[in-house]
Design a protein around this motif. Structure first.
Motif, PDB file in Angstrom:
ATOM      1  N   CYS A  60       0.852  -1.193   0.000  1.00 35.43           N
ATOM      2  CA  CYS A  60       0.000   0.000   0.000  1.00 35.43           C
ATOM      3  C   CYS A  60       0.884   1.239   0.000  1.00 35.43           C
ATOM      4  CB  CYS A  60      -0.915   0.008   1.219  1.00 35.43           C
ATOM      5  SG  CYS A  60      -1.961   1.480   1.226  1.00 35.43           S
ATOM      6  N   ASN A  89      -4.884   8.165   4.209  1.00 34.47           N
ATOM      7  CA  ASN A  89      -5.371   8.252   2.823  1.00 34.47           C
ATOM      8  C   ASN A  89      -6.335   9.421   2.685  1.00 34.47           C
ATOM      9  OD1 ASN A  89      -6.318   7.836   0.245  1.00 34.47           O
ATOM     10  ND2 ASN A  89      -6.811   5.685   0.530  1.00 34.47           N
ATOM     11  N   TYR A  94     -11.816   7.094  -3.683  1.00 34.44           N
ATOM     12  CA  TYR A  94     -11.252   6.839  -5.020  1.00 34.44           C
ATOM     13  C   TYR A  94     -10.477   5.513  -5.031  1.00 34.44           C
ATOM     14  CZ  TYR A  94     -12.091  11.916  -5.405  1.00 34.44           C
ATOM     15  OH  TYR A  94     -12.660  13.160  -5.390  1.00 34.44           O
ATOM     16  N   THR A  95      -9.557   5.365  -4.088  1.00 40.24           N
ATOM     17  CA  THR A  95      -8.760   4.128  -4.105  1.00 40.24           C
ATOM     18  C   THR A  95      -9.651   2.903  -3.836  1.00 40.24           C
ATOM     19  OG1 THR A  95      -8.165   4.616  -1.816  1.00 40.24           O
ATOM     20  CG2 THR A  95      -6.527   5.134  -3.499  1.00 40.24           C
ATOM     21  N   CYS A  99      -8.344   1.465  -7.253  1.00 43.70           N
ATOM     22  CA  CYS A  99      -6.981   0.981  -7.026  1.00 43.70           C
ATOM     23  C   CYS A  99      -6.870  -0.483  -7.479  1.00 43.70           C
ATOM     24  CB  CYS A  99      -6.628   1.094  -5.544  1.00 43.70           C
ATOM     25  SG  CYS A  99      -4.868   0.832  -5.274  1.00 43.70           S
ATOM     26  N   ALA A 101      -5.237  -2.520  -6.109  1.00 41.91           N
ATOM     27  CA  ALA A 101      -5.119  -3.230  -4.829  1.00 41.91           C
ATOM     28  C   ALA A 101      -3.888  -4.131  -4.730  1.00 41.91           C
ATOM     29  CB  ALA A 101      -6.395  -4.009  -4.525  1.00 41.91           C
ATOM     30  N   LYS A 119      -9.742  -3.956  -0.503  1.00 44.57           N
ATOM     31  CA  LYS A 119     -10.234  -2.790  -1.259  1.00 44.57           C
ATOM     32  C   LYS A 119     -11.732  -2.558  -1.017  1.00 44.57           C
ATOM     33  CE  LYS A 119     -10.830  -1.564  -6.099  1.00 44.57           C
ATOM     34  NZ  LYS A 119     -10.439  -1.880  -7.463  1.00 44.57           N
ATOM     35  N   LEU A 461      -0.247   5.266 -10.819  1.00 43.18           N
ATOM     36  CA  LEU A 461      -1.551   4.914 -10.256  1.00 43.18           C
ATOM     37  C   LEU A 461      -2.057   6.037  -9.357  1.00 43.18           C
ATOM     38  CD1 LEU A 461      -0.852   1.249  -9.083  1.00 43.18           C
ATOM     39  CD2 LEU A 461      -2.148   1.959 -11.108  1.00 43.18           C
ATOM     40  N   VAL A 462      -3.353   6.046  -9.121  1.00 41.75           N
ATOM     41  CA  VAL A 462      -3.958   7.044  -8.229  1.00 41.75           C
ATOM     42  C   VAL A 462      -3.304   6.981  -6.845  1.00 41.75           C
ATOM     43  CG1 VAL A 462      -6.107   7.626  -7.025  1.00 41.75           C
ATOM     44  CG2 VAL A 462      -6.158   7.092  -9.482  1.00 41.75           C
ATOM     45  N   VAL A 463      -3.101   5.759  -6.356  1.00 44.67           N
ATOM     46  CA  VAL A 463      -2.579   5.625  -4.990  1.00 44.67           C
ATOM     47  C   VAL A 463      -1.141   6.171  -4.889  1.00 44.67           C
ATOM     48  CG1 VAL A 463      -1.727   3.238  -5.239  1.00 44.67           C
ATOM     49  CG2 VAL A 463      -2.491   4.054  -3.012  1.00 44.67           C
ATOM     50  N   TRP A 464      -0.364   6.051  -5.969  1.00 43.44           N
ATOM     51  CA  TRP A 464       0.986   6.628  -5.943  1.00 43.44           C
ATOM     52  C   TRP A 464       0.921   8.158  -6.038  1.00 43.44           C
ATOM     53  CZ3 TRP A 464       5.175   5.029  -3.923  1.00 43.44           C
ATOM     54  CH2 TRP A 464       5.460   3.677  -3.859  1.00 43.44           C
TER      55      TRP A 464
END
Ligand code: FAD
Length: 487
Positions: A60, A89, A94-95, A99, A101, A119, A461-464
């Motif tokens: 994560c 977060n 969004y994630t 994501c 995952a 997720k 990615l969105v999470v990054w």
């Protein structure tokens, strides 16, 4: 730890999305929720394994406190779960939807059982928090008098803006599009991430004190030097928006488009007029070929299916991945197995077969006298992997084919950020033409200018992007105040 035997008692149950044939009738979200008891059972499956790879930065990128909130989900302590989630977060709504995952591929339970539904658990926690009215504006108690400009309103820019605003700085986000959200708004389609959720979050951030300037193309209609002079710090979060082209004969034919031309025009028209204004590329009744896999290619498939395309083929140069984990790889859940994404499912439900063609190379676009696309010429390739060498491919003699097509969408990835703004700021770039700024420090070669997200790391990615926005905010705060308490 909650239920020590939960992982032995309950099997993994993911949400059942709306059936493919039903959901292609509209652009509404296809994601659904389990009922509360079933969700709590899924939380109980977390083993609290002692070494939670899921929350390591591999599993994560924002270091979500996954075993802690899985346990709180099991116990039905939704508000506490929400408070744990918000620690790491900025945008779990969004994630929790988009994501891929990596946490689940890192889940230790995945060694011999299907991984915990991390997720979906995250998505339920945040959706319940909104429904319960827990998401109230957090207005900073005091202001520092420092001004920060954020260029770009994708998840990197927005997470940085959120953090910096909470630290008391006066934050203005500049966005060249007419709506805030970057690829959350105009990349990922509505059925995967409802734009009402993006608007809801944007409104909350505005209430918290962040200023948003849309239709503001920095470097074109907002002089960048003025921005630097007027602010104590500037964050470049402009994304990696330069699409990779396919310069084969016939590229200029009418009907060959970059994926983003298709996706953006569709979402804009959908939001402006419910697709009534006709100002989008319409795939209705057309034979569509999507070149390139990944999220972007899949989103083109899903969007074409909703328009009512007449046929769908998806070309992928890479070989077909395995469906099952092979004996020689040790990962709990190997992330590179062949997975059916939502667009593939929908195409298969309507046309009866998987739309994907692997190990295939596009040689030429064919057209008629009016300059309109009529087909695509391809050749099959064979992949060769010698020990110690990078894989390479060879064309298979005699495997040429011609595919009928009225529309082609190029989803071949992105080359990096547009250079105009970078040149005006005289920022150095790295070997891949991303903005040069060391991860962890985020400052560019201009001491007042920082960079984060896809503009710095390349297409990701969105999470990054959230990871980088948060971390860059910390460095900006430190630069402005000498110390920082931002997480
Ligand atoms: P972006 O989201 O690209 O935002 C950059 C913003 O900067 C844009 O709004 C742009 O208009 C603005 N901008 C650029 N230049 C200027 C300027 N000069 N002045 C003002 N504004 C400017 N990732 C996932 O994790 N899951 C997914 O399902 C997923 N699906 C995707 C689908 C598509 C079609 C695409 C293209 C990407 C997808 N991604 C997905 C990747 C993810 O969206 C990106 O990694 C992420 O949005 C990057 O965030 P960012 O903030 O760095 O940039």
């Amino acid at each position: 730890m909650g239920k020590p035997t939960g992982f032995m008692e309950y099997t993994r149950q993911t949400v059942i999305d709306r059936p493919p044939r039903e959901r292609i009738g509209d652009f509404k979200e296809f994601h659904q929720h389990l009922d509360e008891q079933k969700r709590r059972d899924q939380g109980a499956r977390c083993m609290d394994c002692g070494i939670p790879f899921c929350q390591s930065s591999y599993g994560c990128p924002v270091d979500n406190l996954i075993p802690e909130w899985n346990d709180l989900v099991y116990q039905g302590k939704w508000e506490e779960a929400f408070l744990r989630l918000m620690k790491t977060n900025n945008f779990p709504e969004y994630t929790g939807r988009v994501c891929p995952a990596p946490c689940e591929t890192a889940c230790v339970l995945g060694i011999n059982e299907p991984a915990v539904t991390i997720k979906d658990n995250e998505c339920t926690i945040i959706d319940r928090a909104y429904d319960a009215g827990l998401m109230q504006p957090r207005i900073p108690q005091s202001r520092t008098g420092k001004r920060v400009a954020v260029i770009g309103s994708g998840p990197a820019g927005l997470s940085a803006a959120d953090q910096l605003n909470q630290a008391g700085h006066e934050v203005t986000v500049y966005e060249r599009d007419d709506r805030i959200g970057g690829l959350l708004m105009y990349g990922i389609p509505n059925m995967k991430l409802d734009k009402e959720l993006v608007e809801r979050r944007n409104s909350l951030m505005a209430e918290e004190g962040i200023s948003f300037r849309t239709n503001s193309n920095v470097g074109v209609d907002v002089p960048v030097q003025q921005l630097v002079d007027d602010h104590d710090a500037v964050l470049v979060a402009t994304g990696a928006t330069l699409p990779r082209d396919l310069p084969v004969p016939g590229r200029e034919l009418k009907g060959v488009h970059f994926a983003m031309e298709f996706l953006k025009s569709n979402t804009k028209s959908l939001l402006d007029s419910g697709l009534a204004d006709g100002s989008f590329i319409d795939a209705a009744g057309k034979k569509v070929i999507v070149i390139g896999g990944g999220d972007t290619g899949n989103d083109c498939i899903g969007t074409s299916m909703r328009h009512g395309c007449a046929a769908m083929v998806n070309f992928e140069l890479l070989p077909k991945p395995a469906r099952e984990r092979t004996a020689d790889q040790p990962w709990p859940t190997y992330p590179r197995l062949l997975k059916n994404d939502y667009g593939h499912e929908e195409s298969e439900a309507v046309f009866g077969s998987d739309p994907r063609e692997f190990s295939i190379l596009t040689k030429e676009f064919l057209g008629n006298e009016q300059g309109e696309l009529t087909g695509v010429k391809t050749v099959r390739v064979k992949w060769i992997k010698e020990p110690g060498e990078r894989p390479r491919f060879e064309e298979v003699p005699g495997s040429e084919e011609v595919w009928e097509a009225d529309l082609v969408f190029l989803a071949l990835g992105f080359l990096g950020p547009e250079q105009q703004l970078i040149e005006q700021l005289e920022l150095e770039t790295d070997a891949r033409s991303n903005v040069a700024a060391e991860y962890g420090r985020f400052v560019t070669t201009h001491p007042k200018v920082f960079a984060a997200g896809d503009a710095r790391r390349g297409q990701s990615l969105v999470v990054w992007a959230i990871n980088e926005g948060r971390a860059a905010a910390r460095e900006i705060d430190r630069a402005l105040m000498g110390v920082t308490e931002l997480p």
